[in-house]
Structure formats: C-alpha cells, structure tokens
Design an enzyme around this catalytic site. Structure first.
Site, mmCIF file in Angstrom:
data_model
loop_
_atom_site.group_PDB
_atom_site.id
_atom_site.type_symbol
_atom_site.label_atom_id
_atom_site.label_comp_id
_atom_site.label_asym_id
_atom_site.label_seq_id
_atom_site.Cartn_x
_atom_site.Cartn_y
_atom_site.Cartn_z
ATOM 1 N N TYR A 80 0.839 -1.196 0.000
ATOM 2 C CA TYR A 80 0.000 0.000 0.000
ATOM 3 C C TYR A 80 0.875 1.247 0.000
ATOM 4 C CZ TYR A 80 -4.064 2.860 1.175
ATOM 5 O OH TYR A 80 -5.071 3.779 1.163
ATOM 6 N N PHE A 132 -10.199 18.733 -25.189
ATOM 7 C CA PHE A 132 -10.599 17.337 -25.273
ATOM 8 C C PHE A 132 -11.875 17.215 -24.437
ATOM 9 C CE2 PHE A 132 -10.508 12.859 -23.892
ATOM 10 C CZ PHE A 132 -10.604 12.294 -25.151
ATOM 11 N N THR A 133 -12.733 16.256 -24.777
ATOM 12 C CA THR A 133 -14.062 16.167 -24.124
ATOM 13 C C THR A 133 -13.972 16.212 -22.596
ATOM 14 O OG1 THR A 133 -13.866 13.785 -24.340
ATOM 15 C CG2 THR A 133 -15.202 14.904 -25.992
ATOM 16 N N ASP A 223 -1.013 18.663 -21.671
ATOM 17 C CA ASP A 223 -1.689 17.366 -21.706
ATOM 18 C C ASP A 223 -0.863 16.489 -22.650
ATOM 19 O OD1 ASP A 223 -3.220 15.140 -22.323
ATOM 20 O OD2 ASP A 223 -5.120 16.226 -22.365
ATOM 21 N N LYS A 266 -2.843 5.807 -23.226
ATOM 22 C CA LYS A 266 -2.203 6.116 -24.519
ATOM 23 C C LYS A 266 -0.692 6.207 -24.330
ATOM 24 C CE LYS A 266 -6.510 8.244 -25.112
ATOM 25 N NZ LYS A 266 -7.278 9.373 -24.599
ATOM 26 N N ARG A 389 -17.528 11.331 -35.288
ATOM 27 C CA ARG A 389 -17.134 12.574 -34.616
ATOM 28 C C ARG A 389 -17.741 13.708 -35.422
ATOM 29 N NH1 ARG A 389 -14.855 11.745 -29.369
ATOM 30 N NH2 ARG A 389 -17.054 11.333 -29.329
ATOM 31 N N PHE A 455 -24.305 10.055 -28.070
ATOM 32 C CA PHE A 455 -23.522 9.217 -28.987
ATOM 33 C C PHE A 455 -23.070 7.914 -28.332
ATOM 34 C CE2 PHE A 455 -19.265 9.949 -27.269
ATOM 35 C CZ PHE A 455 -19.436 11.119 -26.542
HETATM 36 C C1 LIG Z 1 -7.744 10.215 -23.701
HETATM 37 C C2 LIG Z 1 -7.389 11.579 -23.398
HETATM 38 C C3 LIG Z 1 -7.656 12.132 -22.138
HETATM 39 C C4 LIG Z 1 -8.398 11.380 -21.066
HETATM 40 O O1 LIG Z 1 -7.728 10.235 -20.677
HETATM 41 P P1 LIG Z 1 -8.484 8.977 -20.046
HETATM 42 O O2 LIG Z 1 -7.400 8.078 -19.603
HETATM 43 O O3 LIG Z 1 -9.341 8.387 -21.132
HETATM 44 O O4 LIG Z 1 -9.321 9.478 -18.917
HETATM 45 C C5 LIG Z 1 -7.258 13.441 -21.914
HETATM 46 N N1 LIG Z 1 -6.637 14.157 -22.861
HETATM 47 C C6 LIG Z 1 -6.377 13.659 -24.079
HETATM 48 C C7 LIG Z 1 -5.668 14.497 -25.092
HETATM 49 C C8 LIG Z 1 -6.726 12.355 -24.389
HETATM 50 O O5 LIG Z 1 -6.470 11.874 -25.616
#
Ligand SMILES: *Cc1c(COP(=O)(O)O)cnc(C)c1O
Length: 482
Positions: A80, A132-133, A223, A266, A389, A455
């Site tokens: 932990y 980003f969303t 980001d 990613k 999209r 969507f």
């Molecule tokens: C995917 C993504 C996120 C969010 O990441 P998650 O691991 O899916 O929560 C944030 N910013 C960008 C540019 C992304 O491509």
C-alpha cells in the site's frame, strides 16, 4: 529515422517489432454484419466486440503491450505504501520529463479533475490550443471557461501545414489583454490534439507560448496523453530538431512546462495516468486530492502491475523505432486514400485516419448524421468499427434544435502496434468500394435519444431501407466473399 527503401520502389512502413501473442478475431458475413448493426441501434459504440473484425473505435487502453512490459508486470511490488513499483515509476518519469514531483492517478481525466479543482475558479479563463471532451467537462464543472485559440489552419480539413495543433500567439496575447492575466488559471497545450485529428504542435510554438506565460506570470500545463505521436512529428517535421534524440526533444519540451499530465491508456501503452510537476509549491496544492479521489500517494488508483508496464512504456515512448509505427501506418493509410480521391483529414496525424464524411456523403444533411451513417455503412461493408465525430457527438441546444458540428468525421483509430499492413490495406479497399457506392448510403434518425452523451447510448435507424441495398450491391460485387 530514415524510411527503409524497397528494391521495387514501393514505399511501405516496415514494422520494427514482431508478434508474440495473437488474438483470434471474427469476420462475419455481410448479412450478419447488417443484422448486428441493426441490433446495435446503428451506433458503433453498442456493437459487441465479437462481431467486430477490426476495432478502430479508439486508441485508448487498447494499444499492444511489449514483451518487456508484460515481463515487468510480474515483478510488481504490491504494498500500500512505500512500494518499489511506485519508486520505479516516479524515477522513470523524473528521468524522462526532468520534473521532480509526481502524483499518480487512475487515468487521464482523473488528472484533469485534480488540476481543475485546484486551479480553476468560477469565472476563470483557460486558453488552450484545442479542448478534449473530458478536459472541457472538468474545467466547466469548476466554473471555468475554455477558450480555444488554435491557429486557423488547425480547423481546415485539408492542409499541408506540418503543425496544425499550434496555438495562435496573437489570440493568446489578445485574451490576456482582454481579461487580464489574473483571470487566467493557466494556459493548456494538448500534444497531438485528439479531436482535430491527432495534429501536433511545434517546439517553437511551445517556446513562444512559454515566453508569453513568463511575461504574465502564467502556468503552462501540457496534456501529454498523445505526446509520443507529437514527438515523432516534431523530429520528422521541425528542422531544428532533426538531429536531436526523442529524449532530448522531450526534455526540451518539458523544461518549458510547469505541469505535465497524461493518460497512460495512450502514453505508456498500459492503463493509468499521472501528473508531473516542476515546483514543490504547485505539487503541494494538488497533493491532498489524490488520497481523496484516487488512492494513496503511491498508487493513485492504478494496479501496481499496470504501473510497472507504464514505467517500461515510458522508456519505449522515447524509442523512435517504436513510436514511429502508429504515425507511419496512419500516413500510409491517408496517402493511399488520397490517391483514390477519398476525402480525409490531411496531413496525416497520430491517433488515426479521419474520413471527411461531409464530403464523402455530401448528399446527406447534417441533421441526418453523415458521419454516423458512414460508420454504419463501413461496418456493414467490412466489419470495421470506427467512431462518429460530428453532429451526433454534439448535444442538442436547450430549444431542442440540433447543434450542427463544424466537421463531420469518421474516425478510424489505429491503436499502437496492433494491426498489420494487410489489415490496413483491407480497410482502404472497403472504403474505396464504399466511395464508389456512396450514393446508396443515406442518413440516420434517432429512435432513442438520451439528453446527454447521446452518442454513447443512443439508438438510431436508417431513414430508408438503404442498408439492404448496400448488402445487395456487396453480394453483386464480391460474390460469396465475407
Ligand atoms: C484520452 C485523453 C484524455 C483522457 O484520458 P483517459 O485516460 O481516457 O481518462 C485526456 N486528454 C487527451 C488528449 C486524451 O487523448
């Protein structure tokens, strides 16, 4: 890296990895694909994976791990507190980004939650190249306002600009003049801008932004979720970086930032995320939110096995022979589609290939979702799952009218190290067939329409029996082929 030359003169990307583990996938006959699409309410999010041949929905959490990543998972130290695994991950990030402080989170949006809660106050402005969303959601939920100041070139579907993800510096200065630096929470740059086709920014652009931030005492937040593609493009396309290694470019970039956060779904090809911080005072402001929302400071909601995989994944993100694979495959795909006259977003970005449905299906009005219709047509024609999209991904206005999107794209994501070139060629072939037969494709209409995130969960039907005609034509042209 030099392109490997072929005796035949053909230019194809060559994989610098080999396959060690495989997963069997299915290609259903076209009639069954049509039935599966109907069952999924003409929404590719609702398809069952067993009915999908190539899953090009997303690049999130579906990238192939390396043998070294899998091996590292076995030595994970599951404690932990004080875990060796955490130390290894924190040290690796320190080495790669040159930042002293690290906060673990369970995925990218969790980093956005922590940063948003700490730095975004009601009425604050957050300038960024593009949203980003999940970023936008976390900023607006804290009362902030997103200001997108991408260069005009960024929003052009076709272009030969090498850095469509750049921020417009005049617009940044304009925002600071208009609102005053006090109103600005921080400046955010997104590597490999996700929603406009995985387009990179340049090192020069980030340097210029840093200069403006310094002048006004502003924080610069990166980001880095799609950083590996952006790094590859900087090295390929930016003259001053041609002789630098990926590690050197990364340190140069990170030296310009105050905070770097990422989704390891990613970057790092595993599952998790993190926030790297330059200064202790900034780190201390965010630190207490980690145990509150994520988990103890040494795992932040991640499994230790995934953390070990991310540590190796970060090393691999610094290897040009590894990170070039995605962009090269995408570039091959985009070039081949352009040769066939099929409208796609150019230049090729990271993340995937984006088909311009507005032009592909220019006979379908936007309130009948051309990109959504194209996604269903491509699945029926090939078993390939893409993501709409466009207008379908928007939310209706309060008066019930459609919020018409400024682009209608079918995104075909290319998860890293997952598909072979013959599979990519298959997608190109079926897209070419579909383009020949595009007049058969018509629009969609909602039968079940959720108010938010329609969507994801919404169900639709074709406006006429056009999908039957598409299947008939497929049989006529392909005989008894799948
Ligand atoms: C995917 C993504 C996120 C969010 O990441 P998650 O691991 O899916 O929560 C944030 N910013 C960008 C540019 C992304 O491509």
């Amino acid at each position: 890296m030099e392109q490997i030359k072929f005796f035949s003169g053909e230019q194809i990307p060559l994989e610098m990895h080999k396959v060690k583990i495989v997963q069997k996938i299915n290609l259903l006959p076209v009639e069954q694909r049509k039935a599966a699409m109907e069952e999924a309410g003409n929404n590719t999010f609702l398809l069952q994976n067993r009915d999908v041949y190539l899953d090009m929905l997303t690049d999130s959490g579906v990238n192939a791990m390396s043998d070294r990543q899998q091996a590292a998972m076995l030595i994970a130290d599951d404690s932990y507190a004080g875990s060796e695994t955490f130390t290894r991950m924190a040290n690796k990030l320190r080495e790669v980004f040159g930042m002293d402080y690290f906060l673990p989170v369970h995925q990218g949006r969790a980093a956005e939650n922590v940063i948003g809660q700490t730095f975004v106050e009601p009425g604050a402005i957050i300038p960024m190249n593009y949203h980003f969303t999940t970023t936008k959601a976390h900023i607006t939920i804290n009362g902030g306002l997103v200001e997108e100041i991408i260069t005009d070139e960024g929003l052009k579907v076709t272009s030969d600009h090498p850095f469509k993800g750049n921020m417009d510096l005049d617009k940044l200065n304009g925002l600071i003049d208009k609102h005053g630096a006090d109103k600005i929470a921080f400046v955010r740059m997104e590597a490999g801008t996700n929603l406009i086709g995985g387009q990179p920014f340049s090192l020069e652009n980030l340097r210029d932004i840093r200069e403006i931030c310094d002048k006004h005492g502003l924080m610069l937040v990166l980001d880095a979720s799609l950083l590996s593609d952006n790094l590859y493009f900087i090295k390929e396309r930016e003259a001053c970086c041609r002789d630098m290694s990926i590690r050197e470019i990364t340190l140069e970039l990170s030296g310009l930032c105050d905070i770097i956060y990422f989704s390891a779904r990613k970057l790092g090809c595993a599952r998790g995320g993190g926030i790297c911080v330059k200064e202790e005072a900034v780190f201390n402001k965010m630190r207490e939110l980690i145990p509150l929302y994520e988990g103890f400071l040494t795992y932040g909601g991640m499994s230790v096995r995934e953390m070990e995989a991310i540590t190796i994944g970060m090393d691999e993100a610094m290897d040009e022979e590894i990170i070039c694979q995605g962009p090269k495959f995408i570039s091959f795909m985009v070039d081949e589609l352009v040769k066939r006259g099929i409208p796609v977003v150019t230049p090729a970005g990271g993340l995937g290939c984006h088909v311009n449905a507005m032009e592909f299906l220019d006979h379908i009005p936007q309130n009948q979702y051309p990109a959504g219709a194209l996604a269903t047509a491509l699945y029926i024609a090939s078993g390939v799952r893409g993501m709409e999209r466009g207008t379908m991904s928007e939310q209706r206005n309060p008066d019930g009218s459609e919020e018409i999107s400024n682009m209608e794209l079918l995104r075909l994501a290319v998860p890293r190290r997952v598909f072979t070139l013959s599979q990519i060629k298959y997608v190109i072939d079926r897209l070419e067939w579909l383009y020949e037969n595009r007049n058969l494709v018509e629009g969609l209409t909602f039968v079940e329409e959720p108010k938010t995130l329609r969507f994801f969960f919404g169900r639709l039907e074709p406006v006429s029996p056009w999908q039957e005609k598409l299947v008939e034509k497929f049989r006529k042209d392909f005989g008894d082929s799948l």
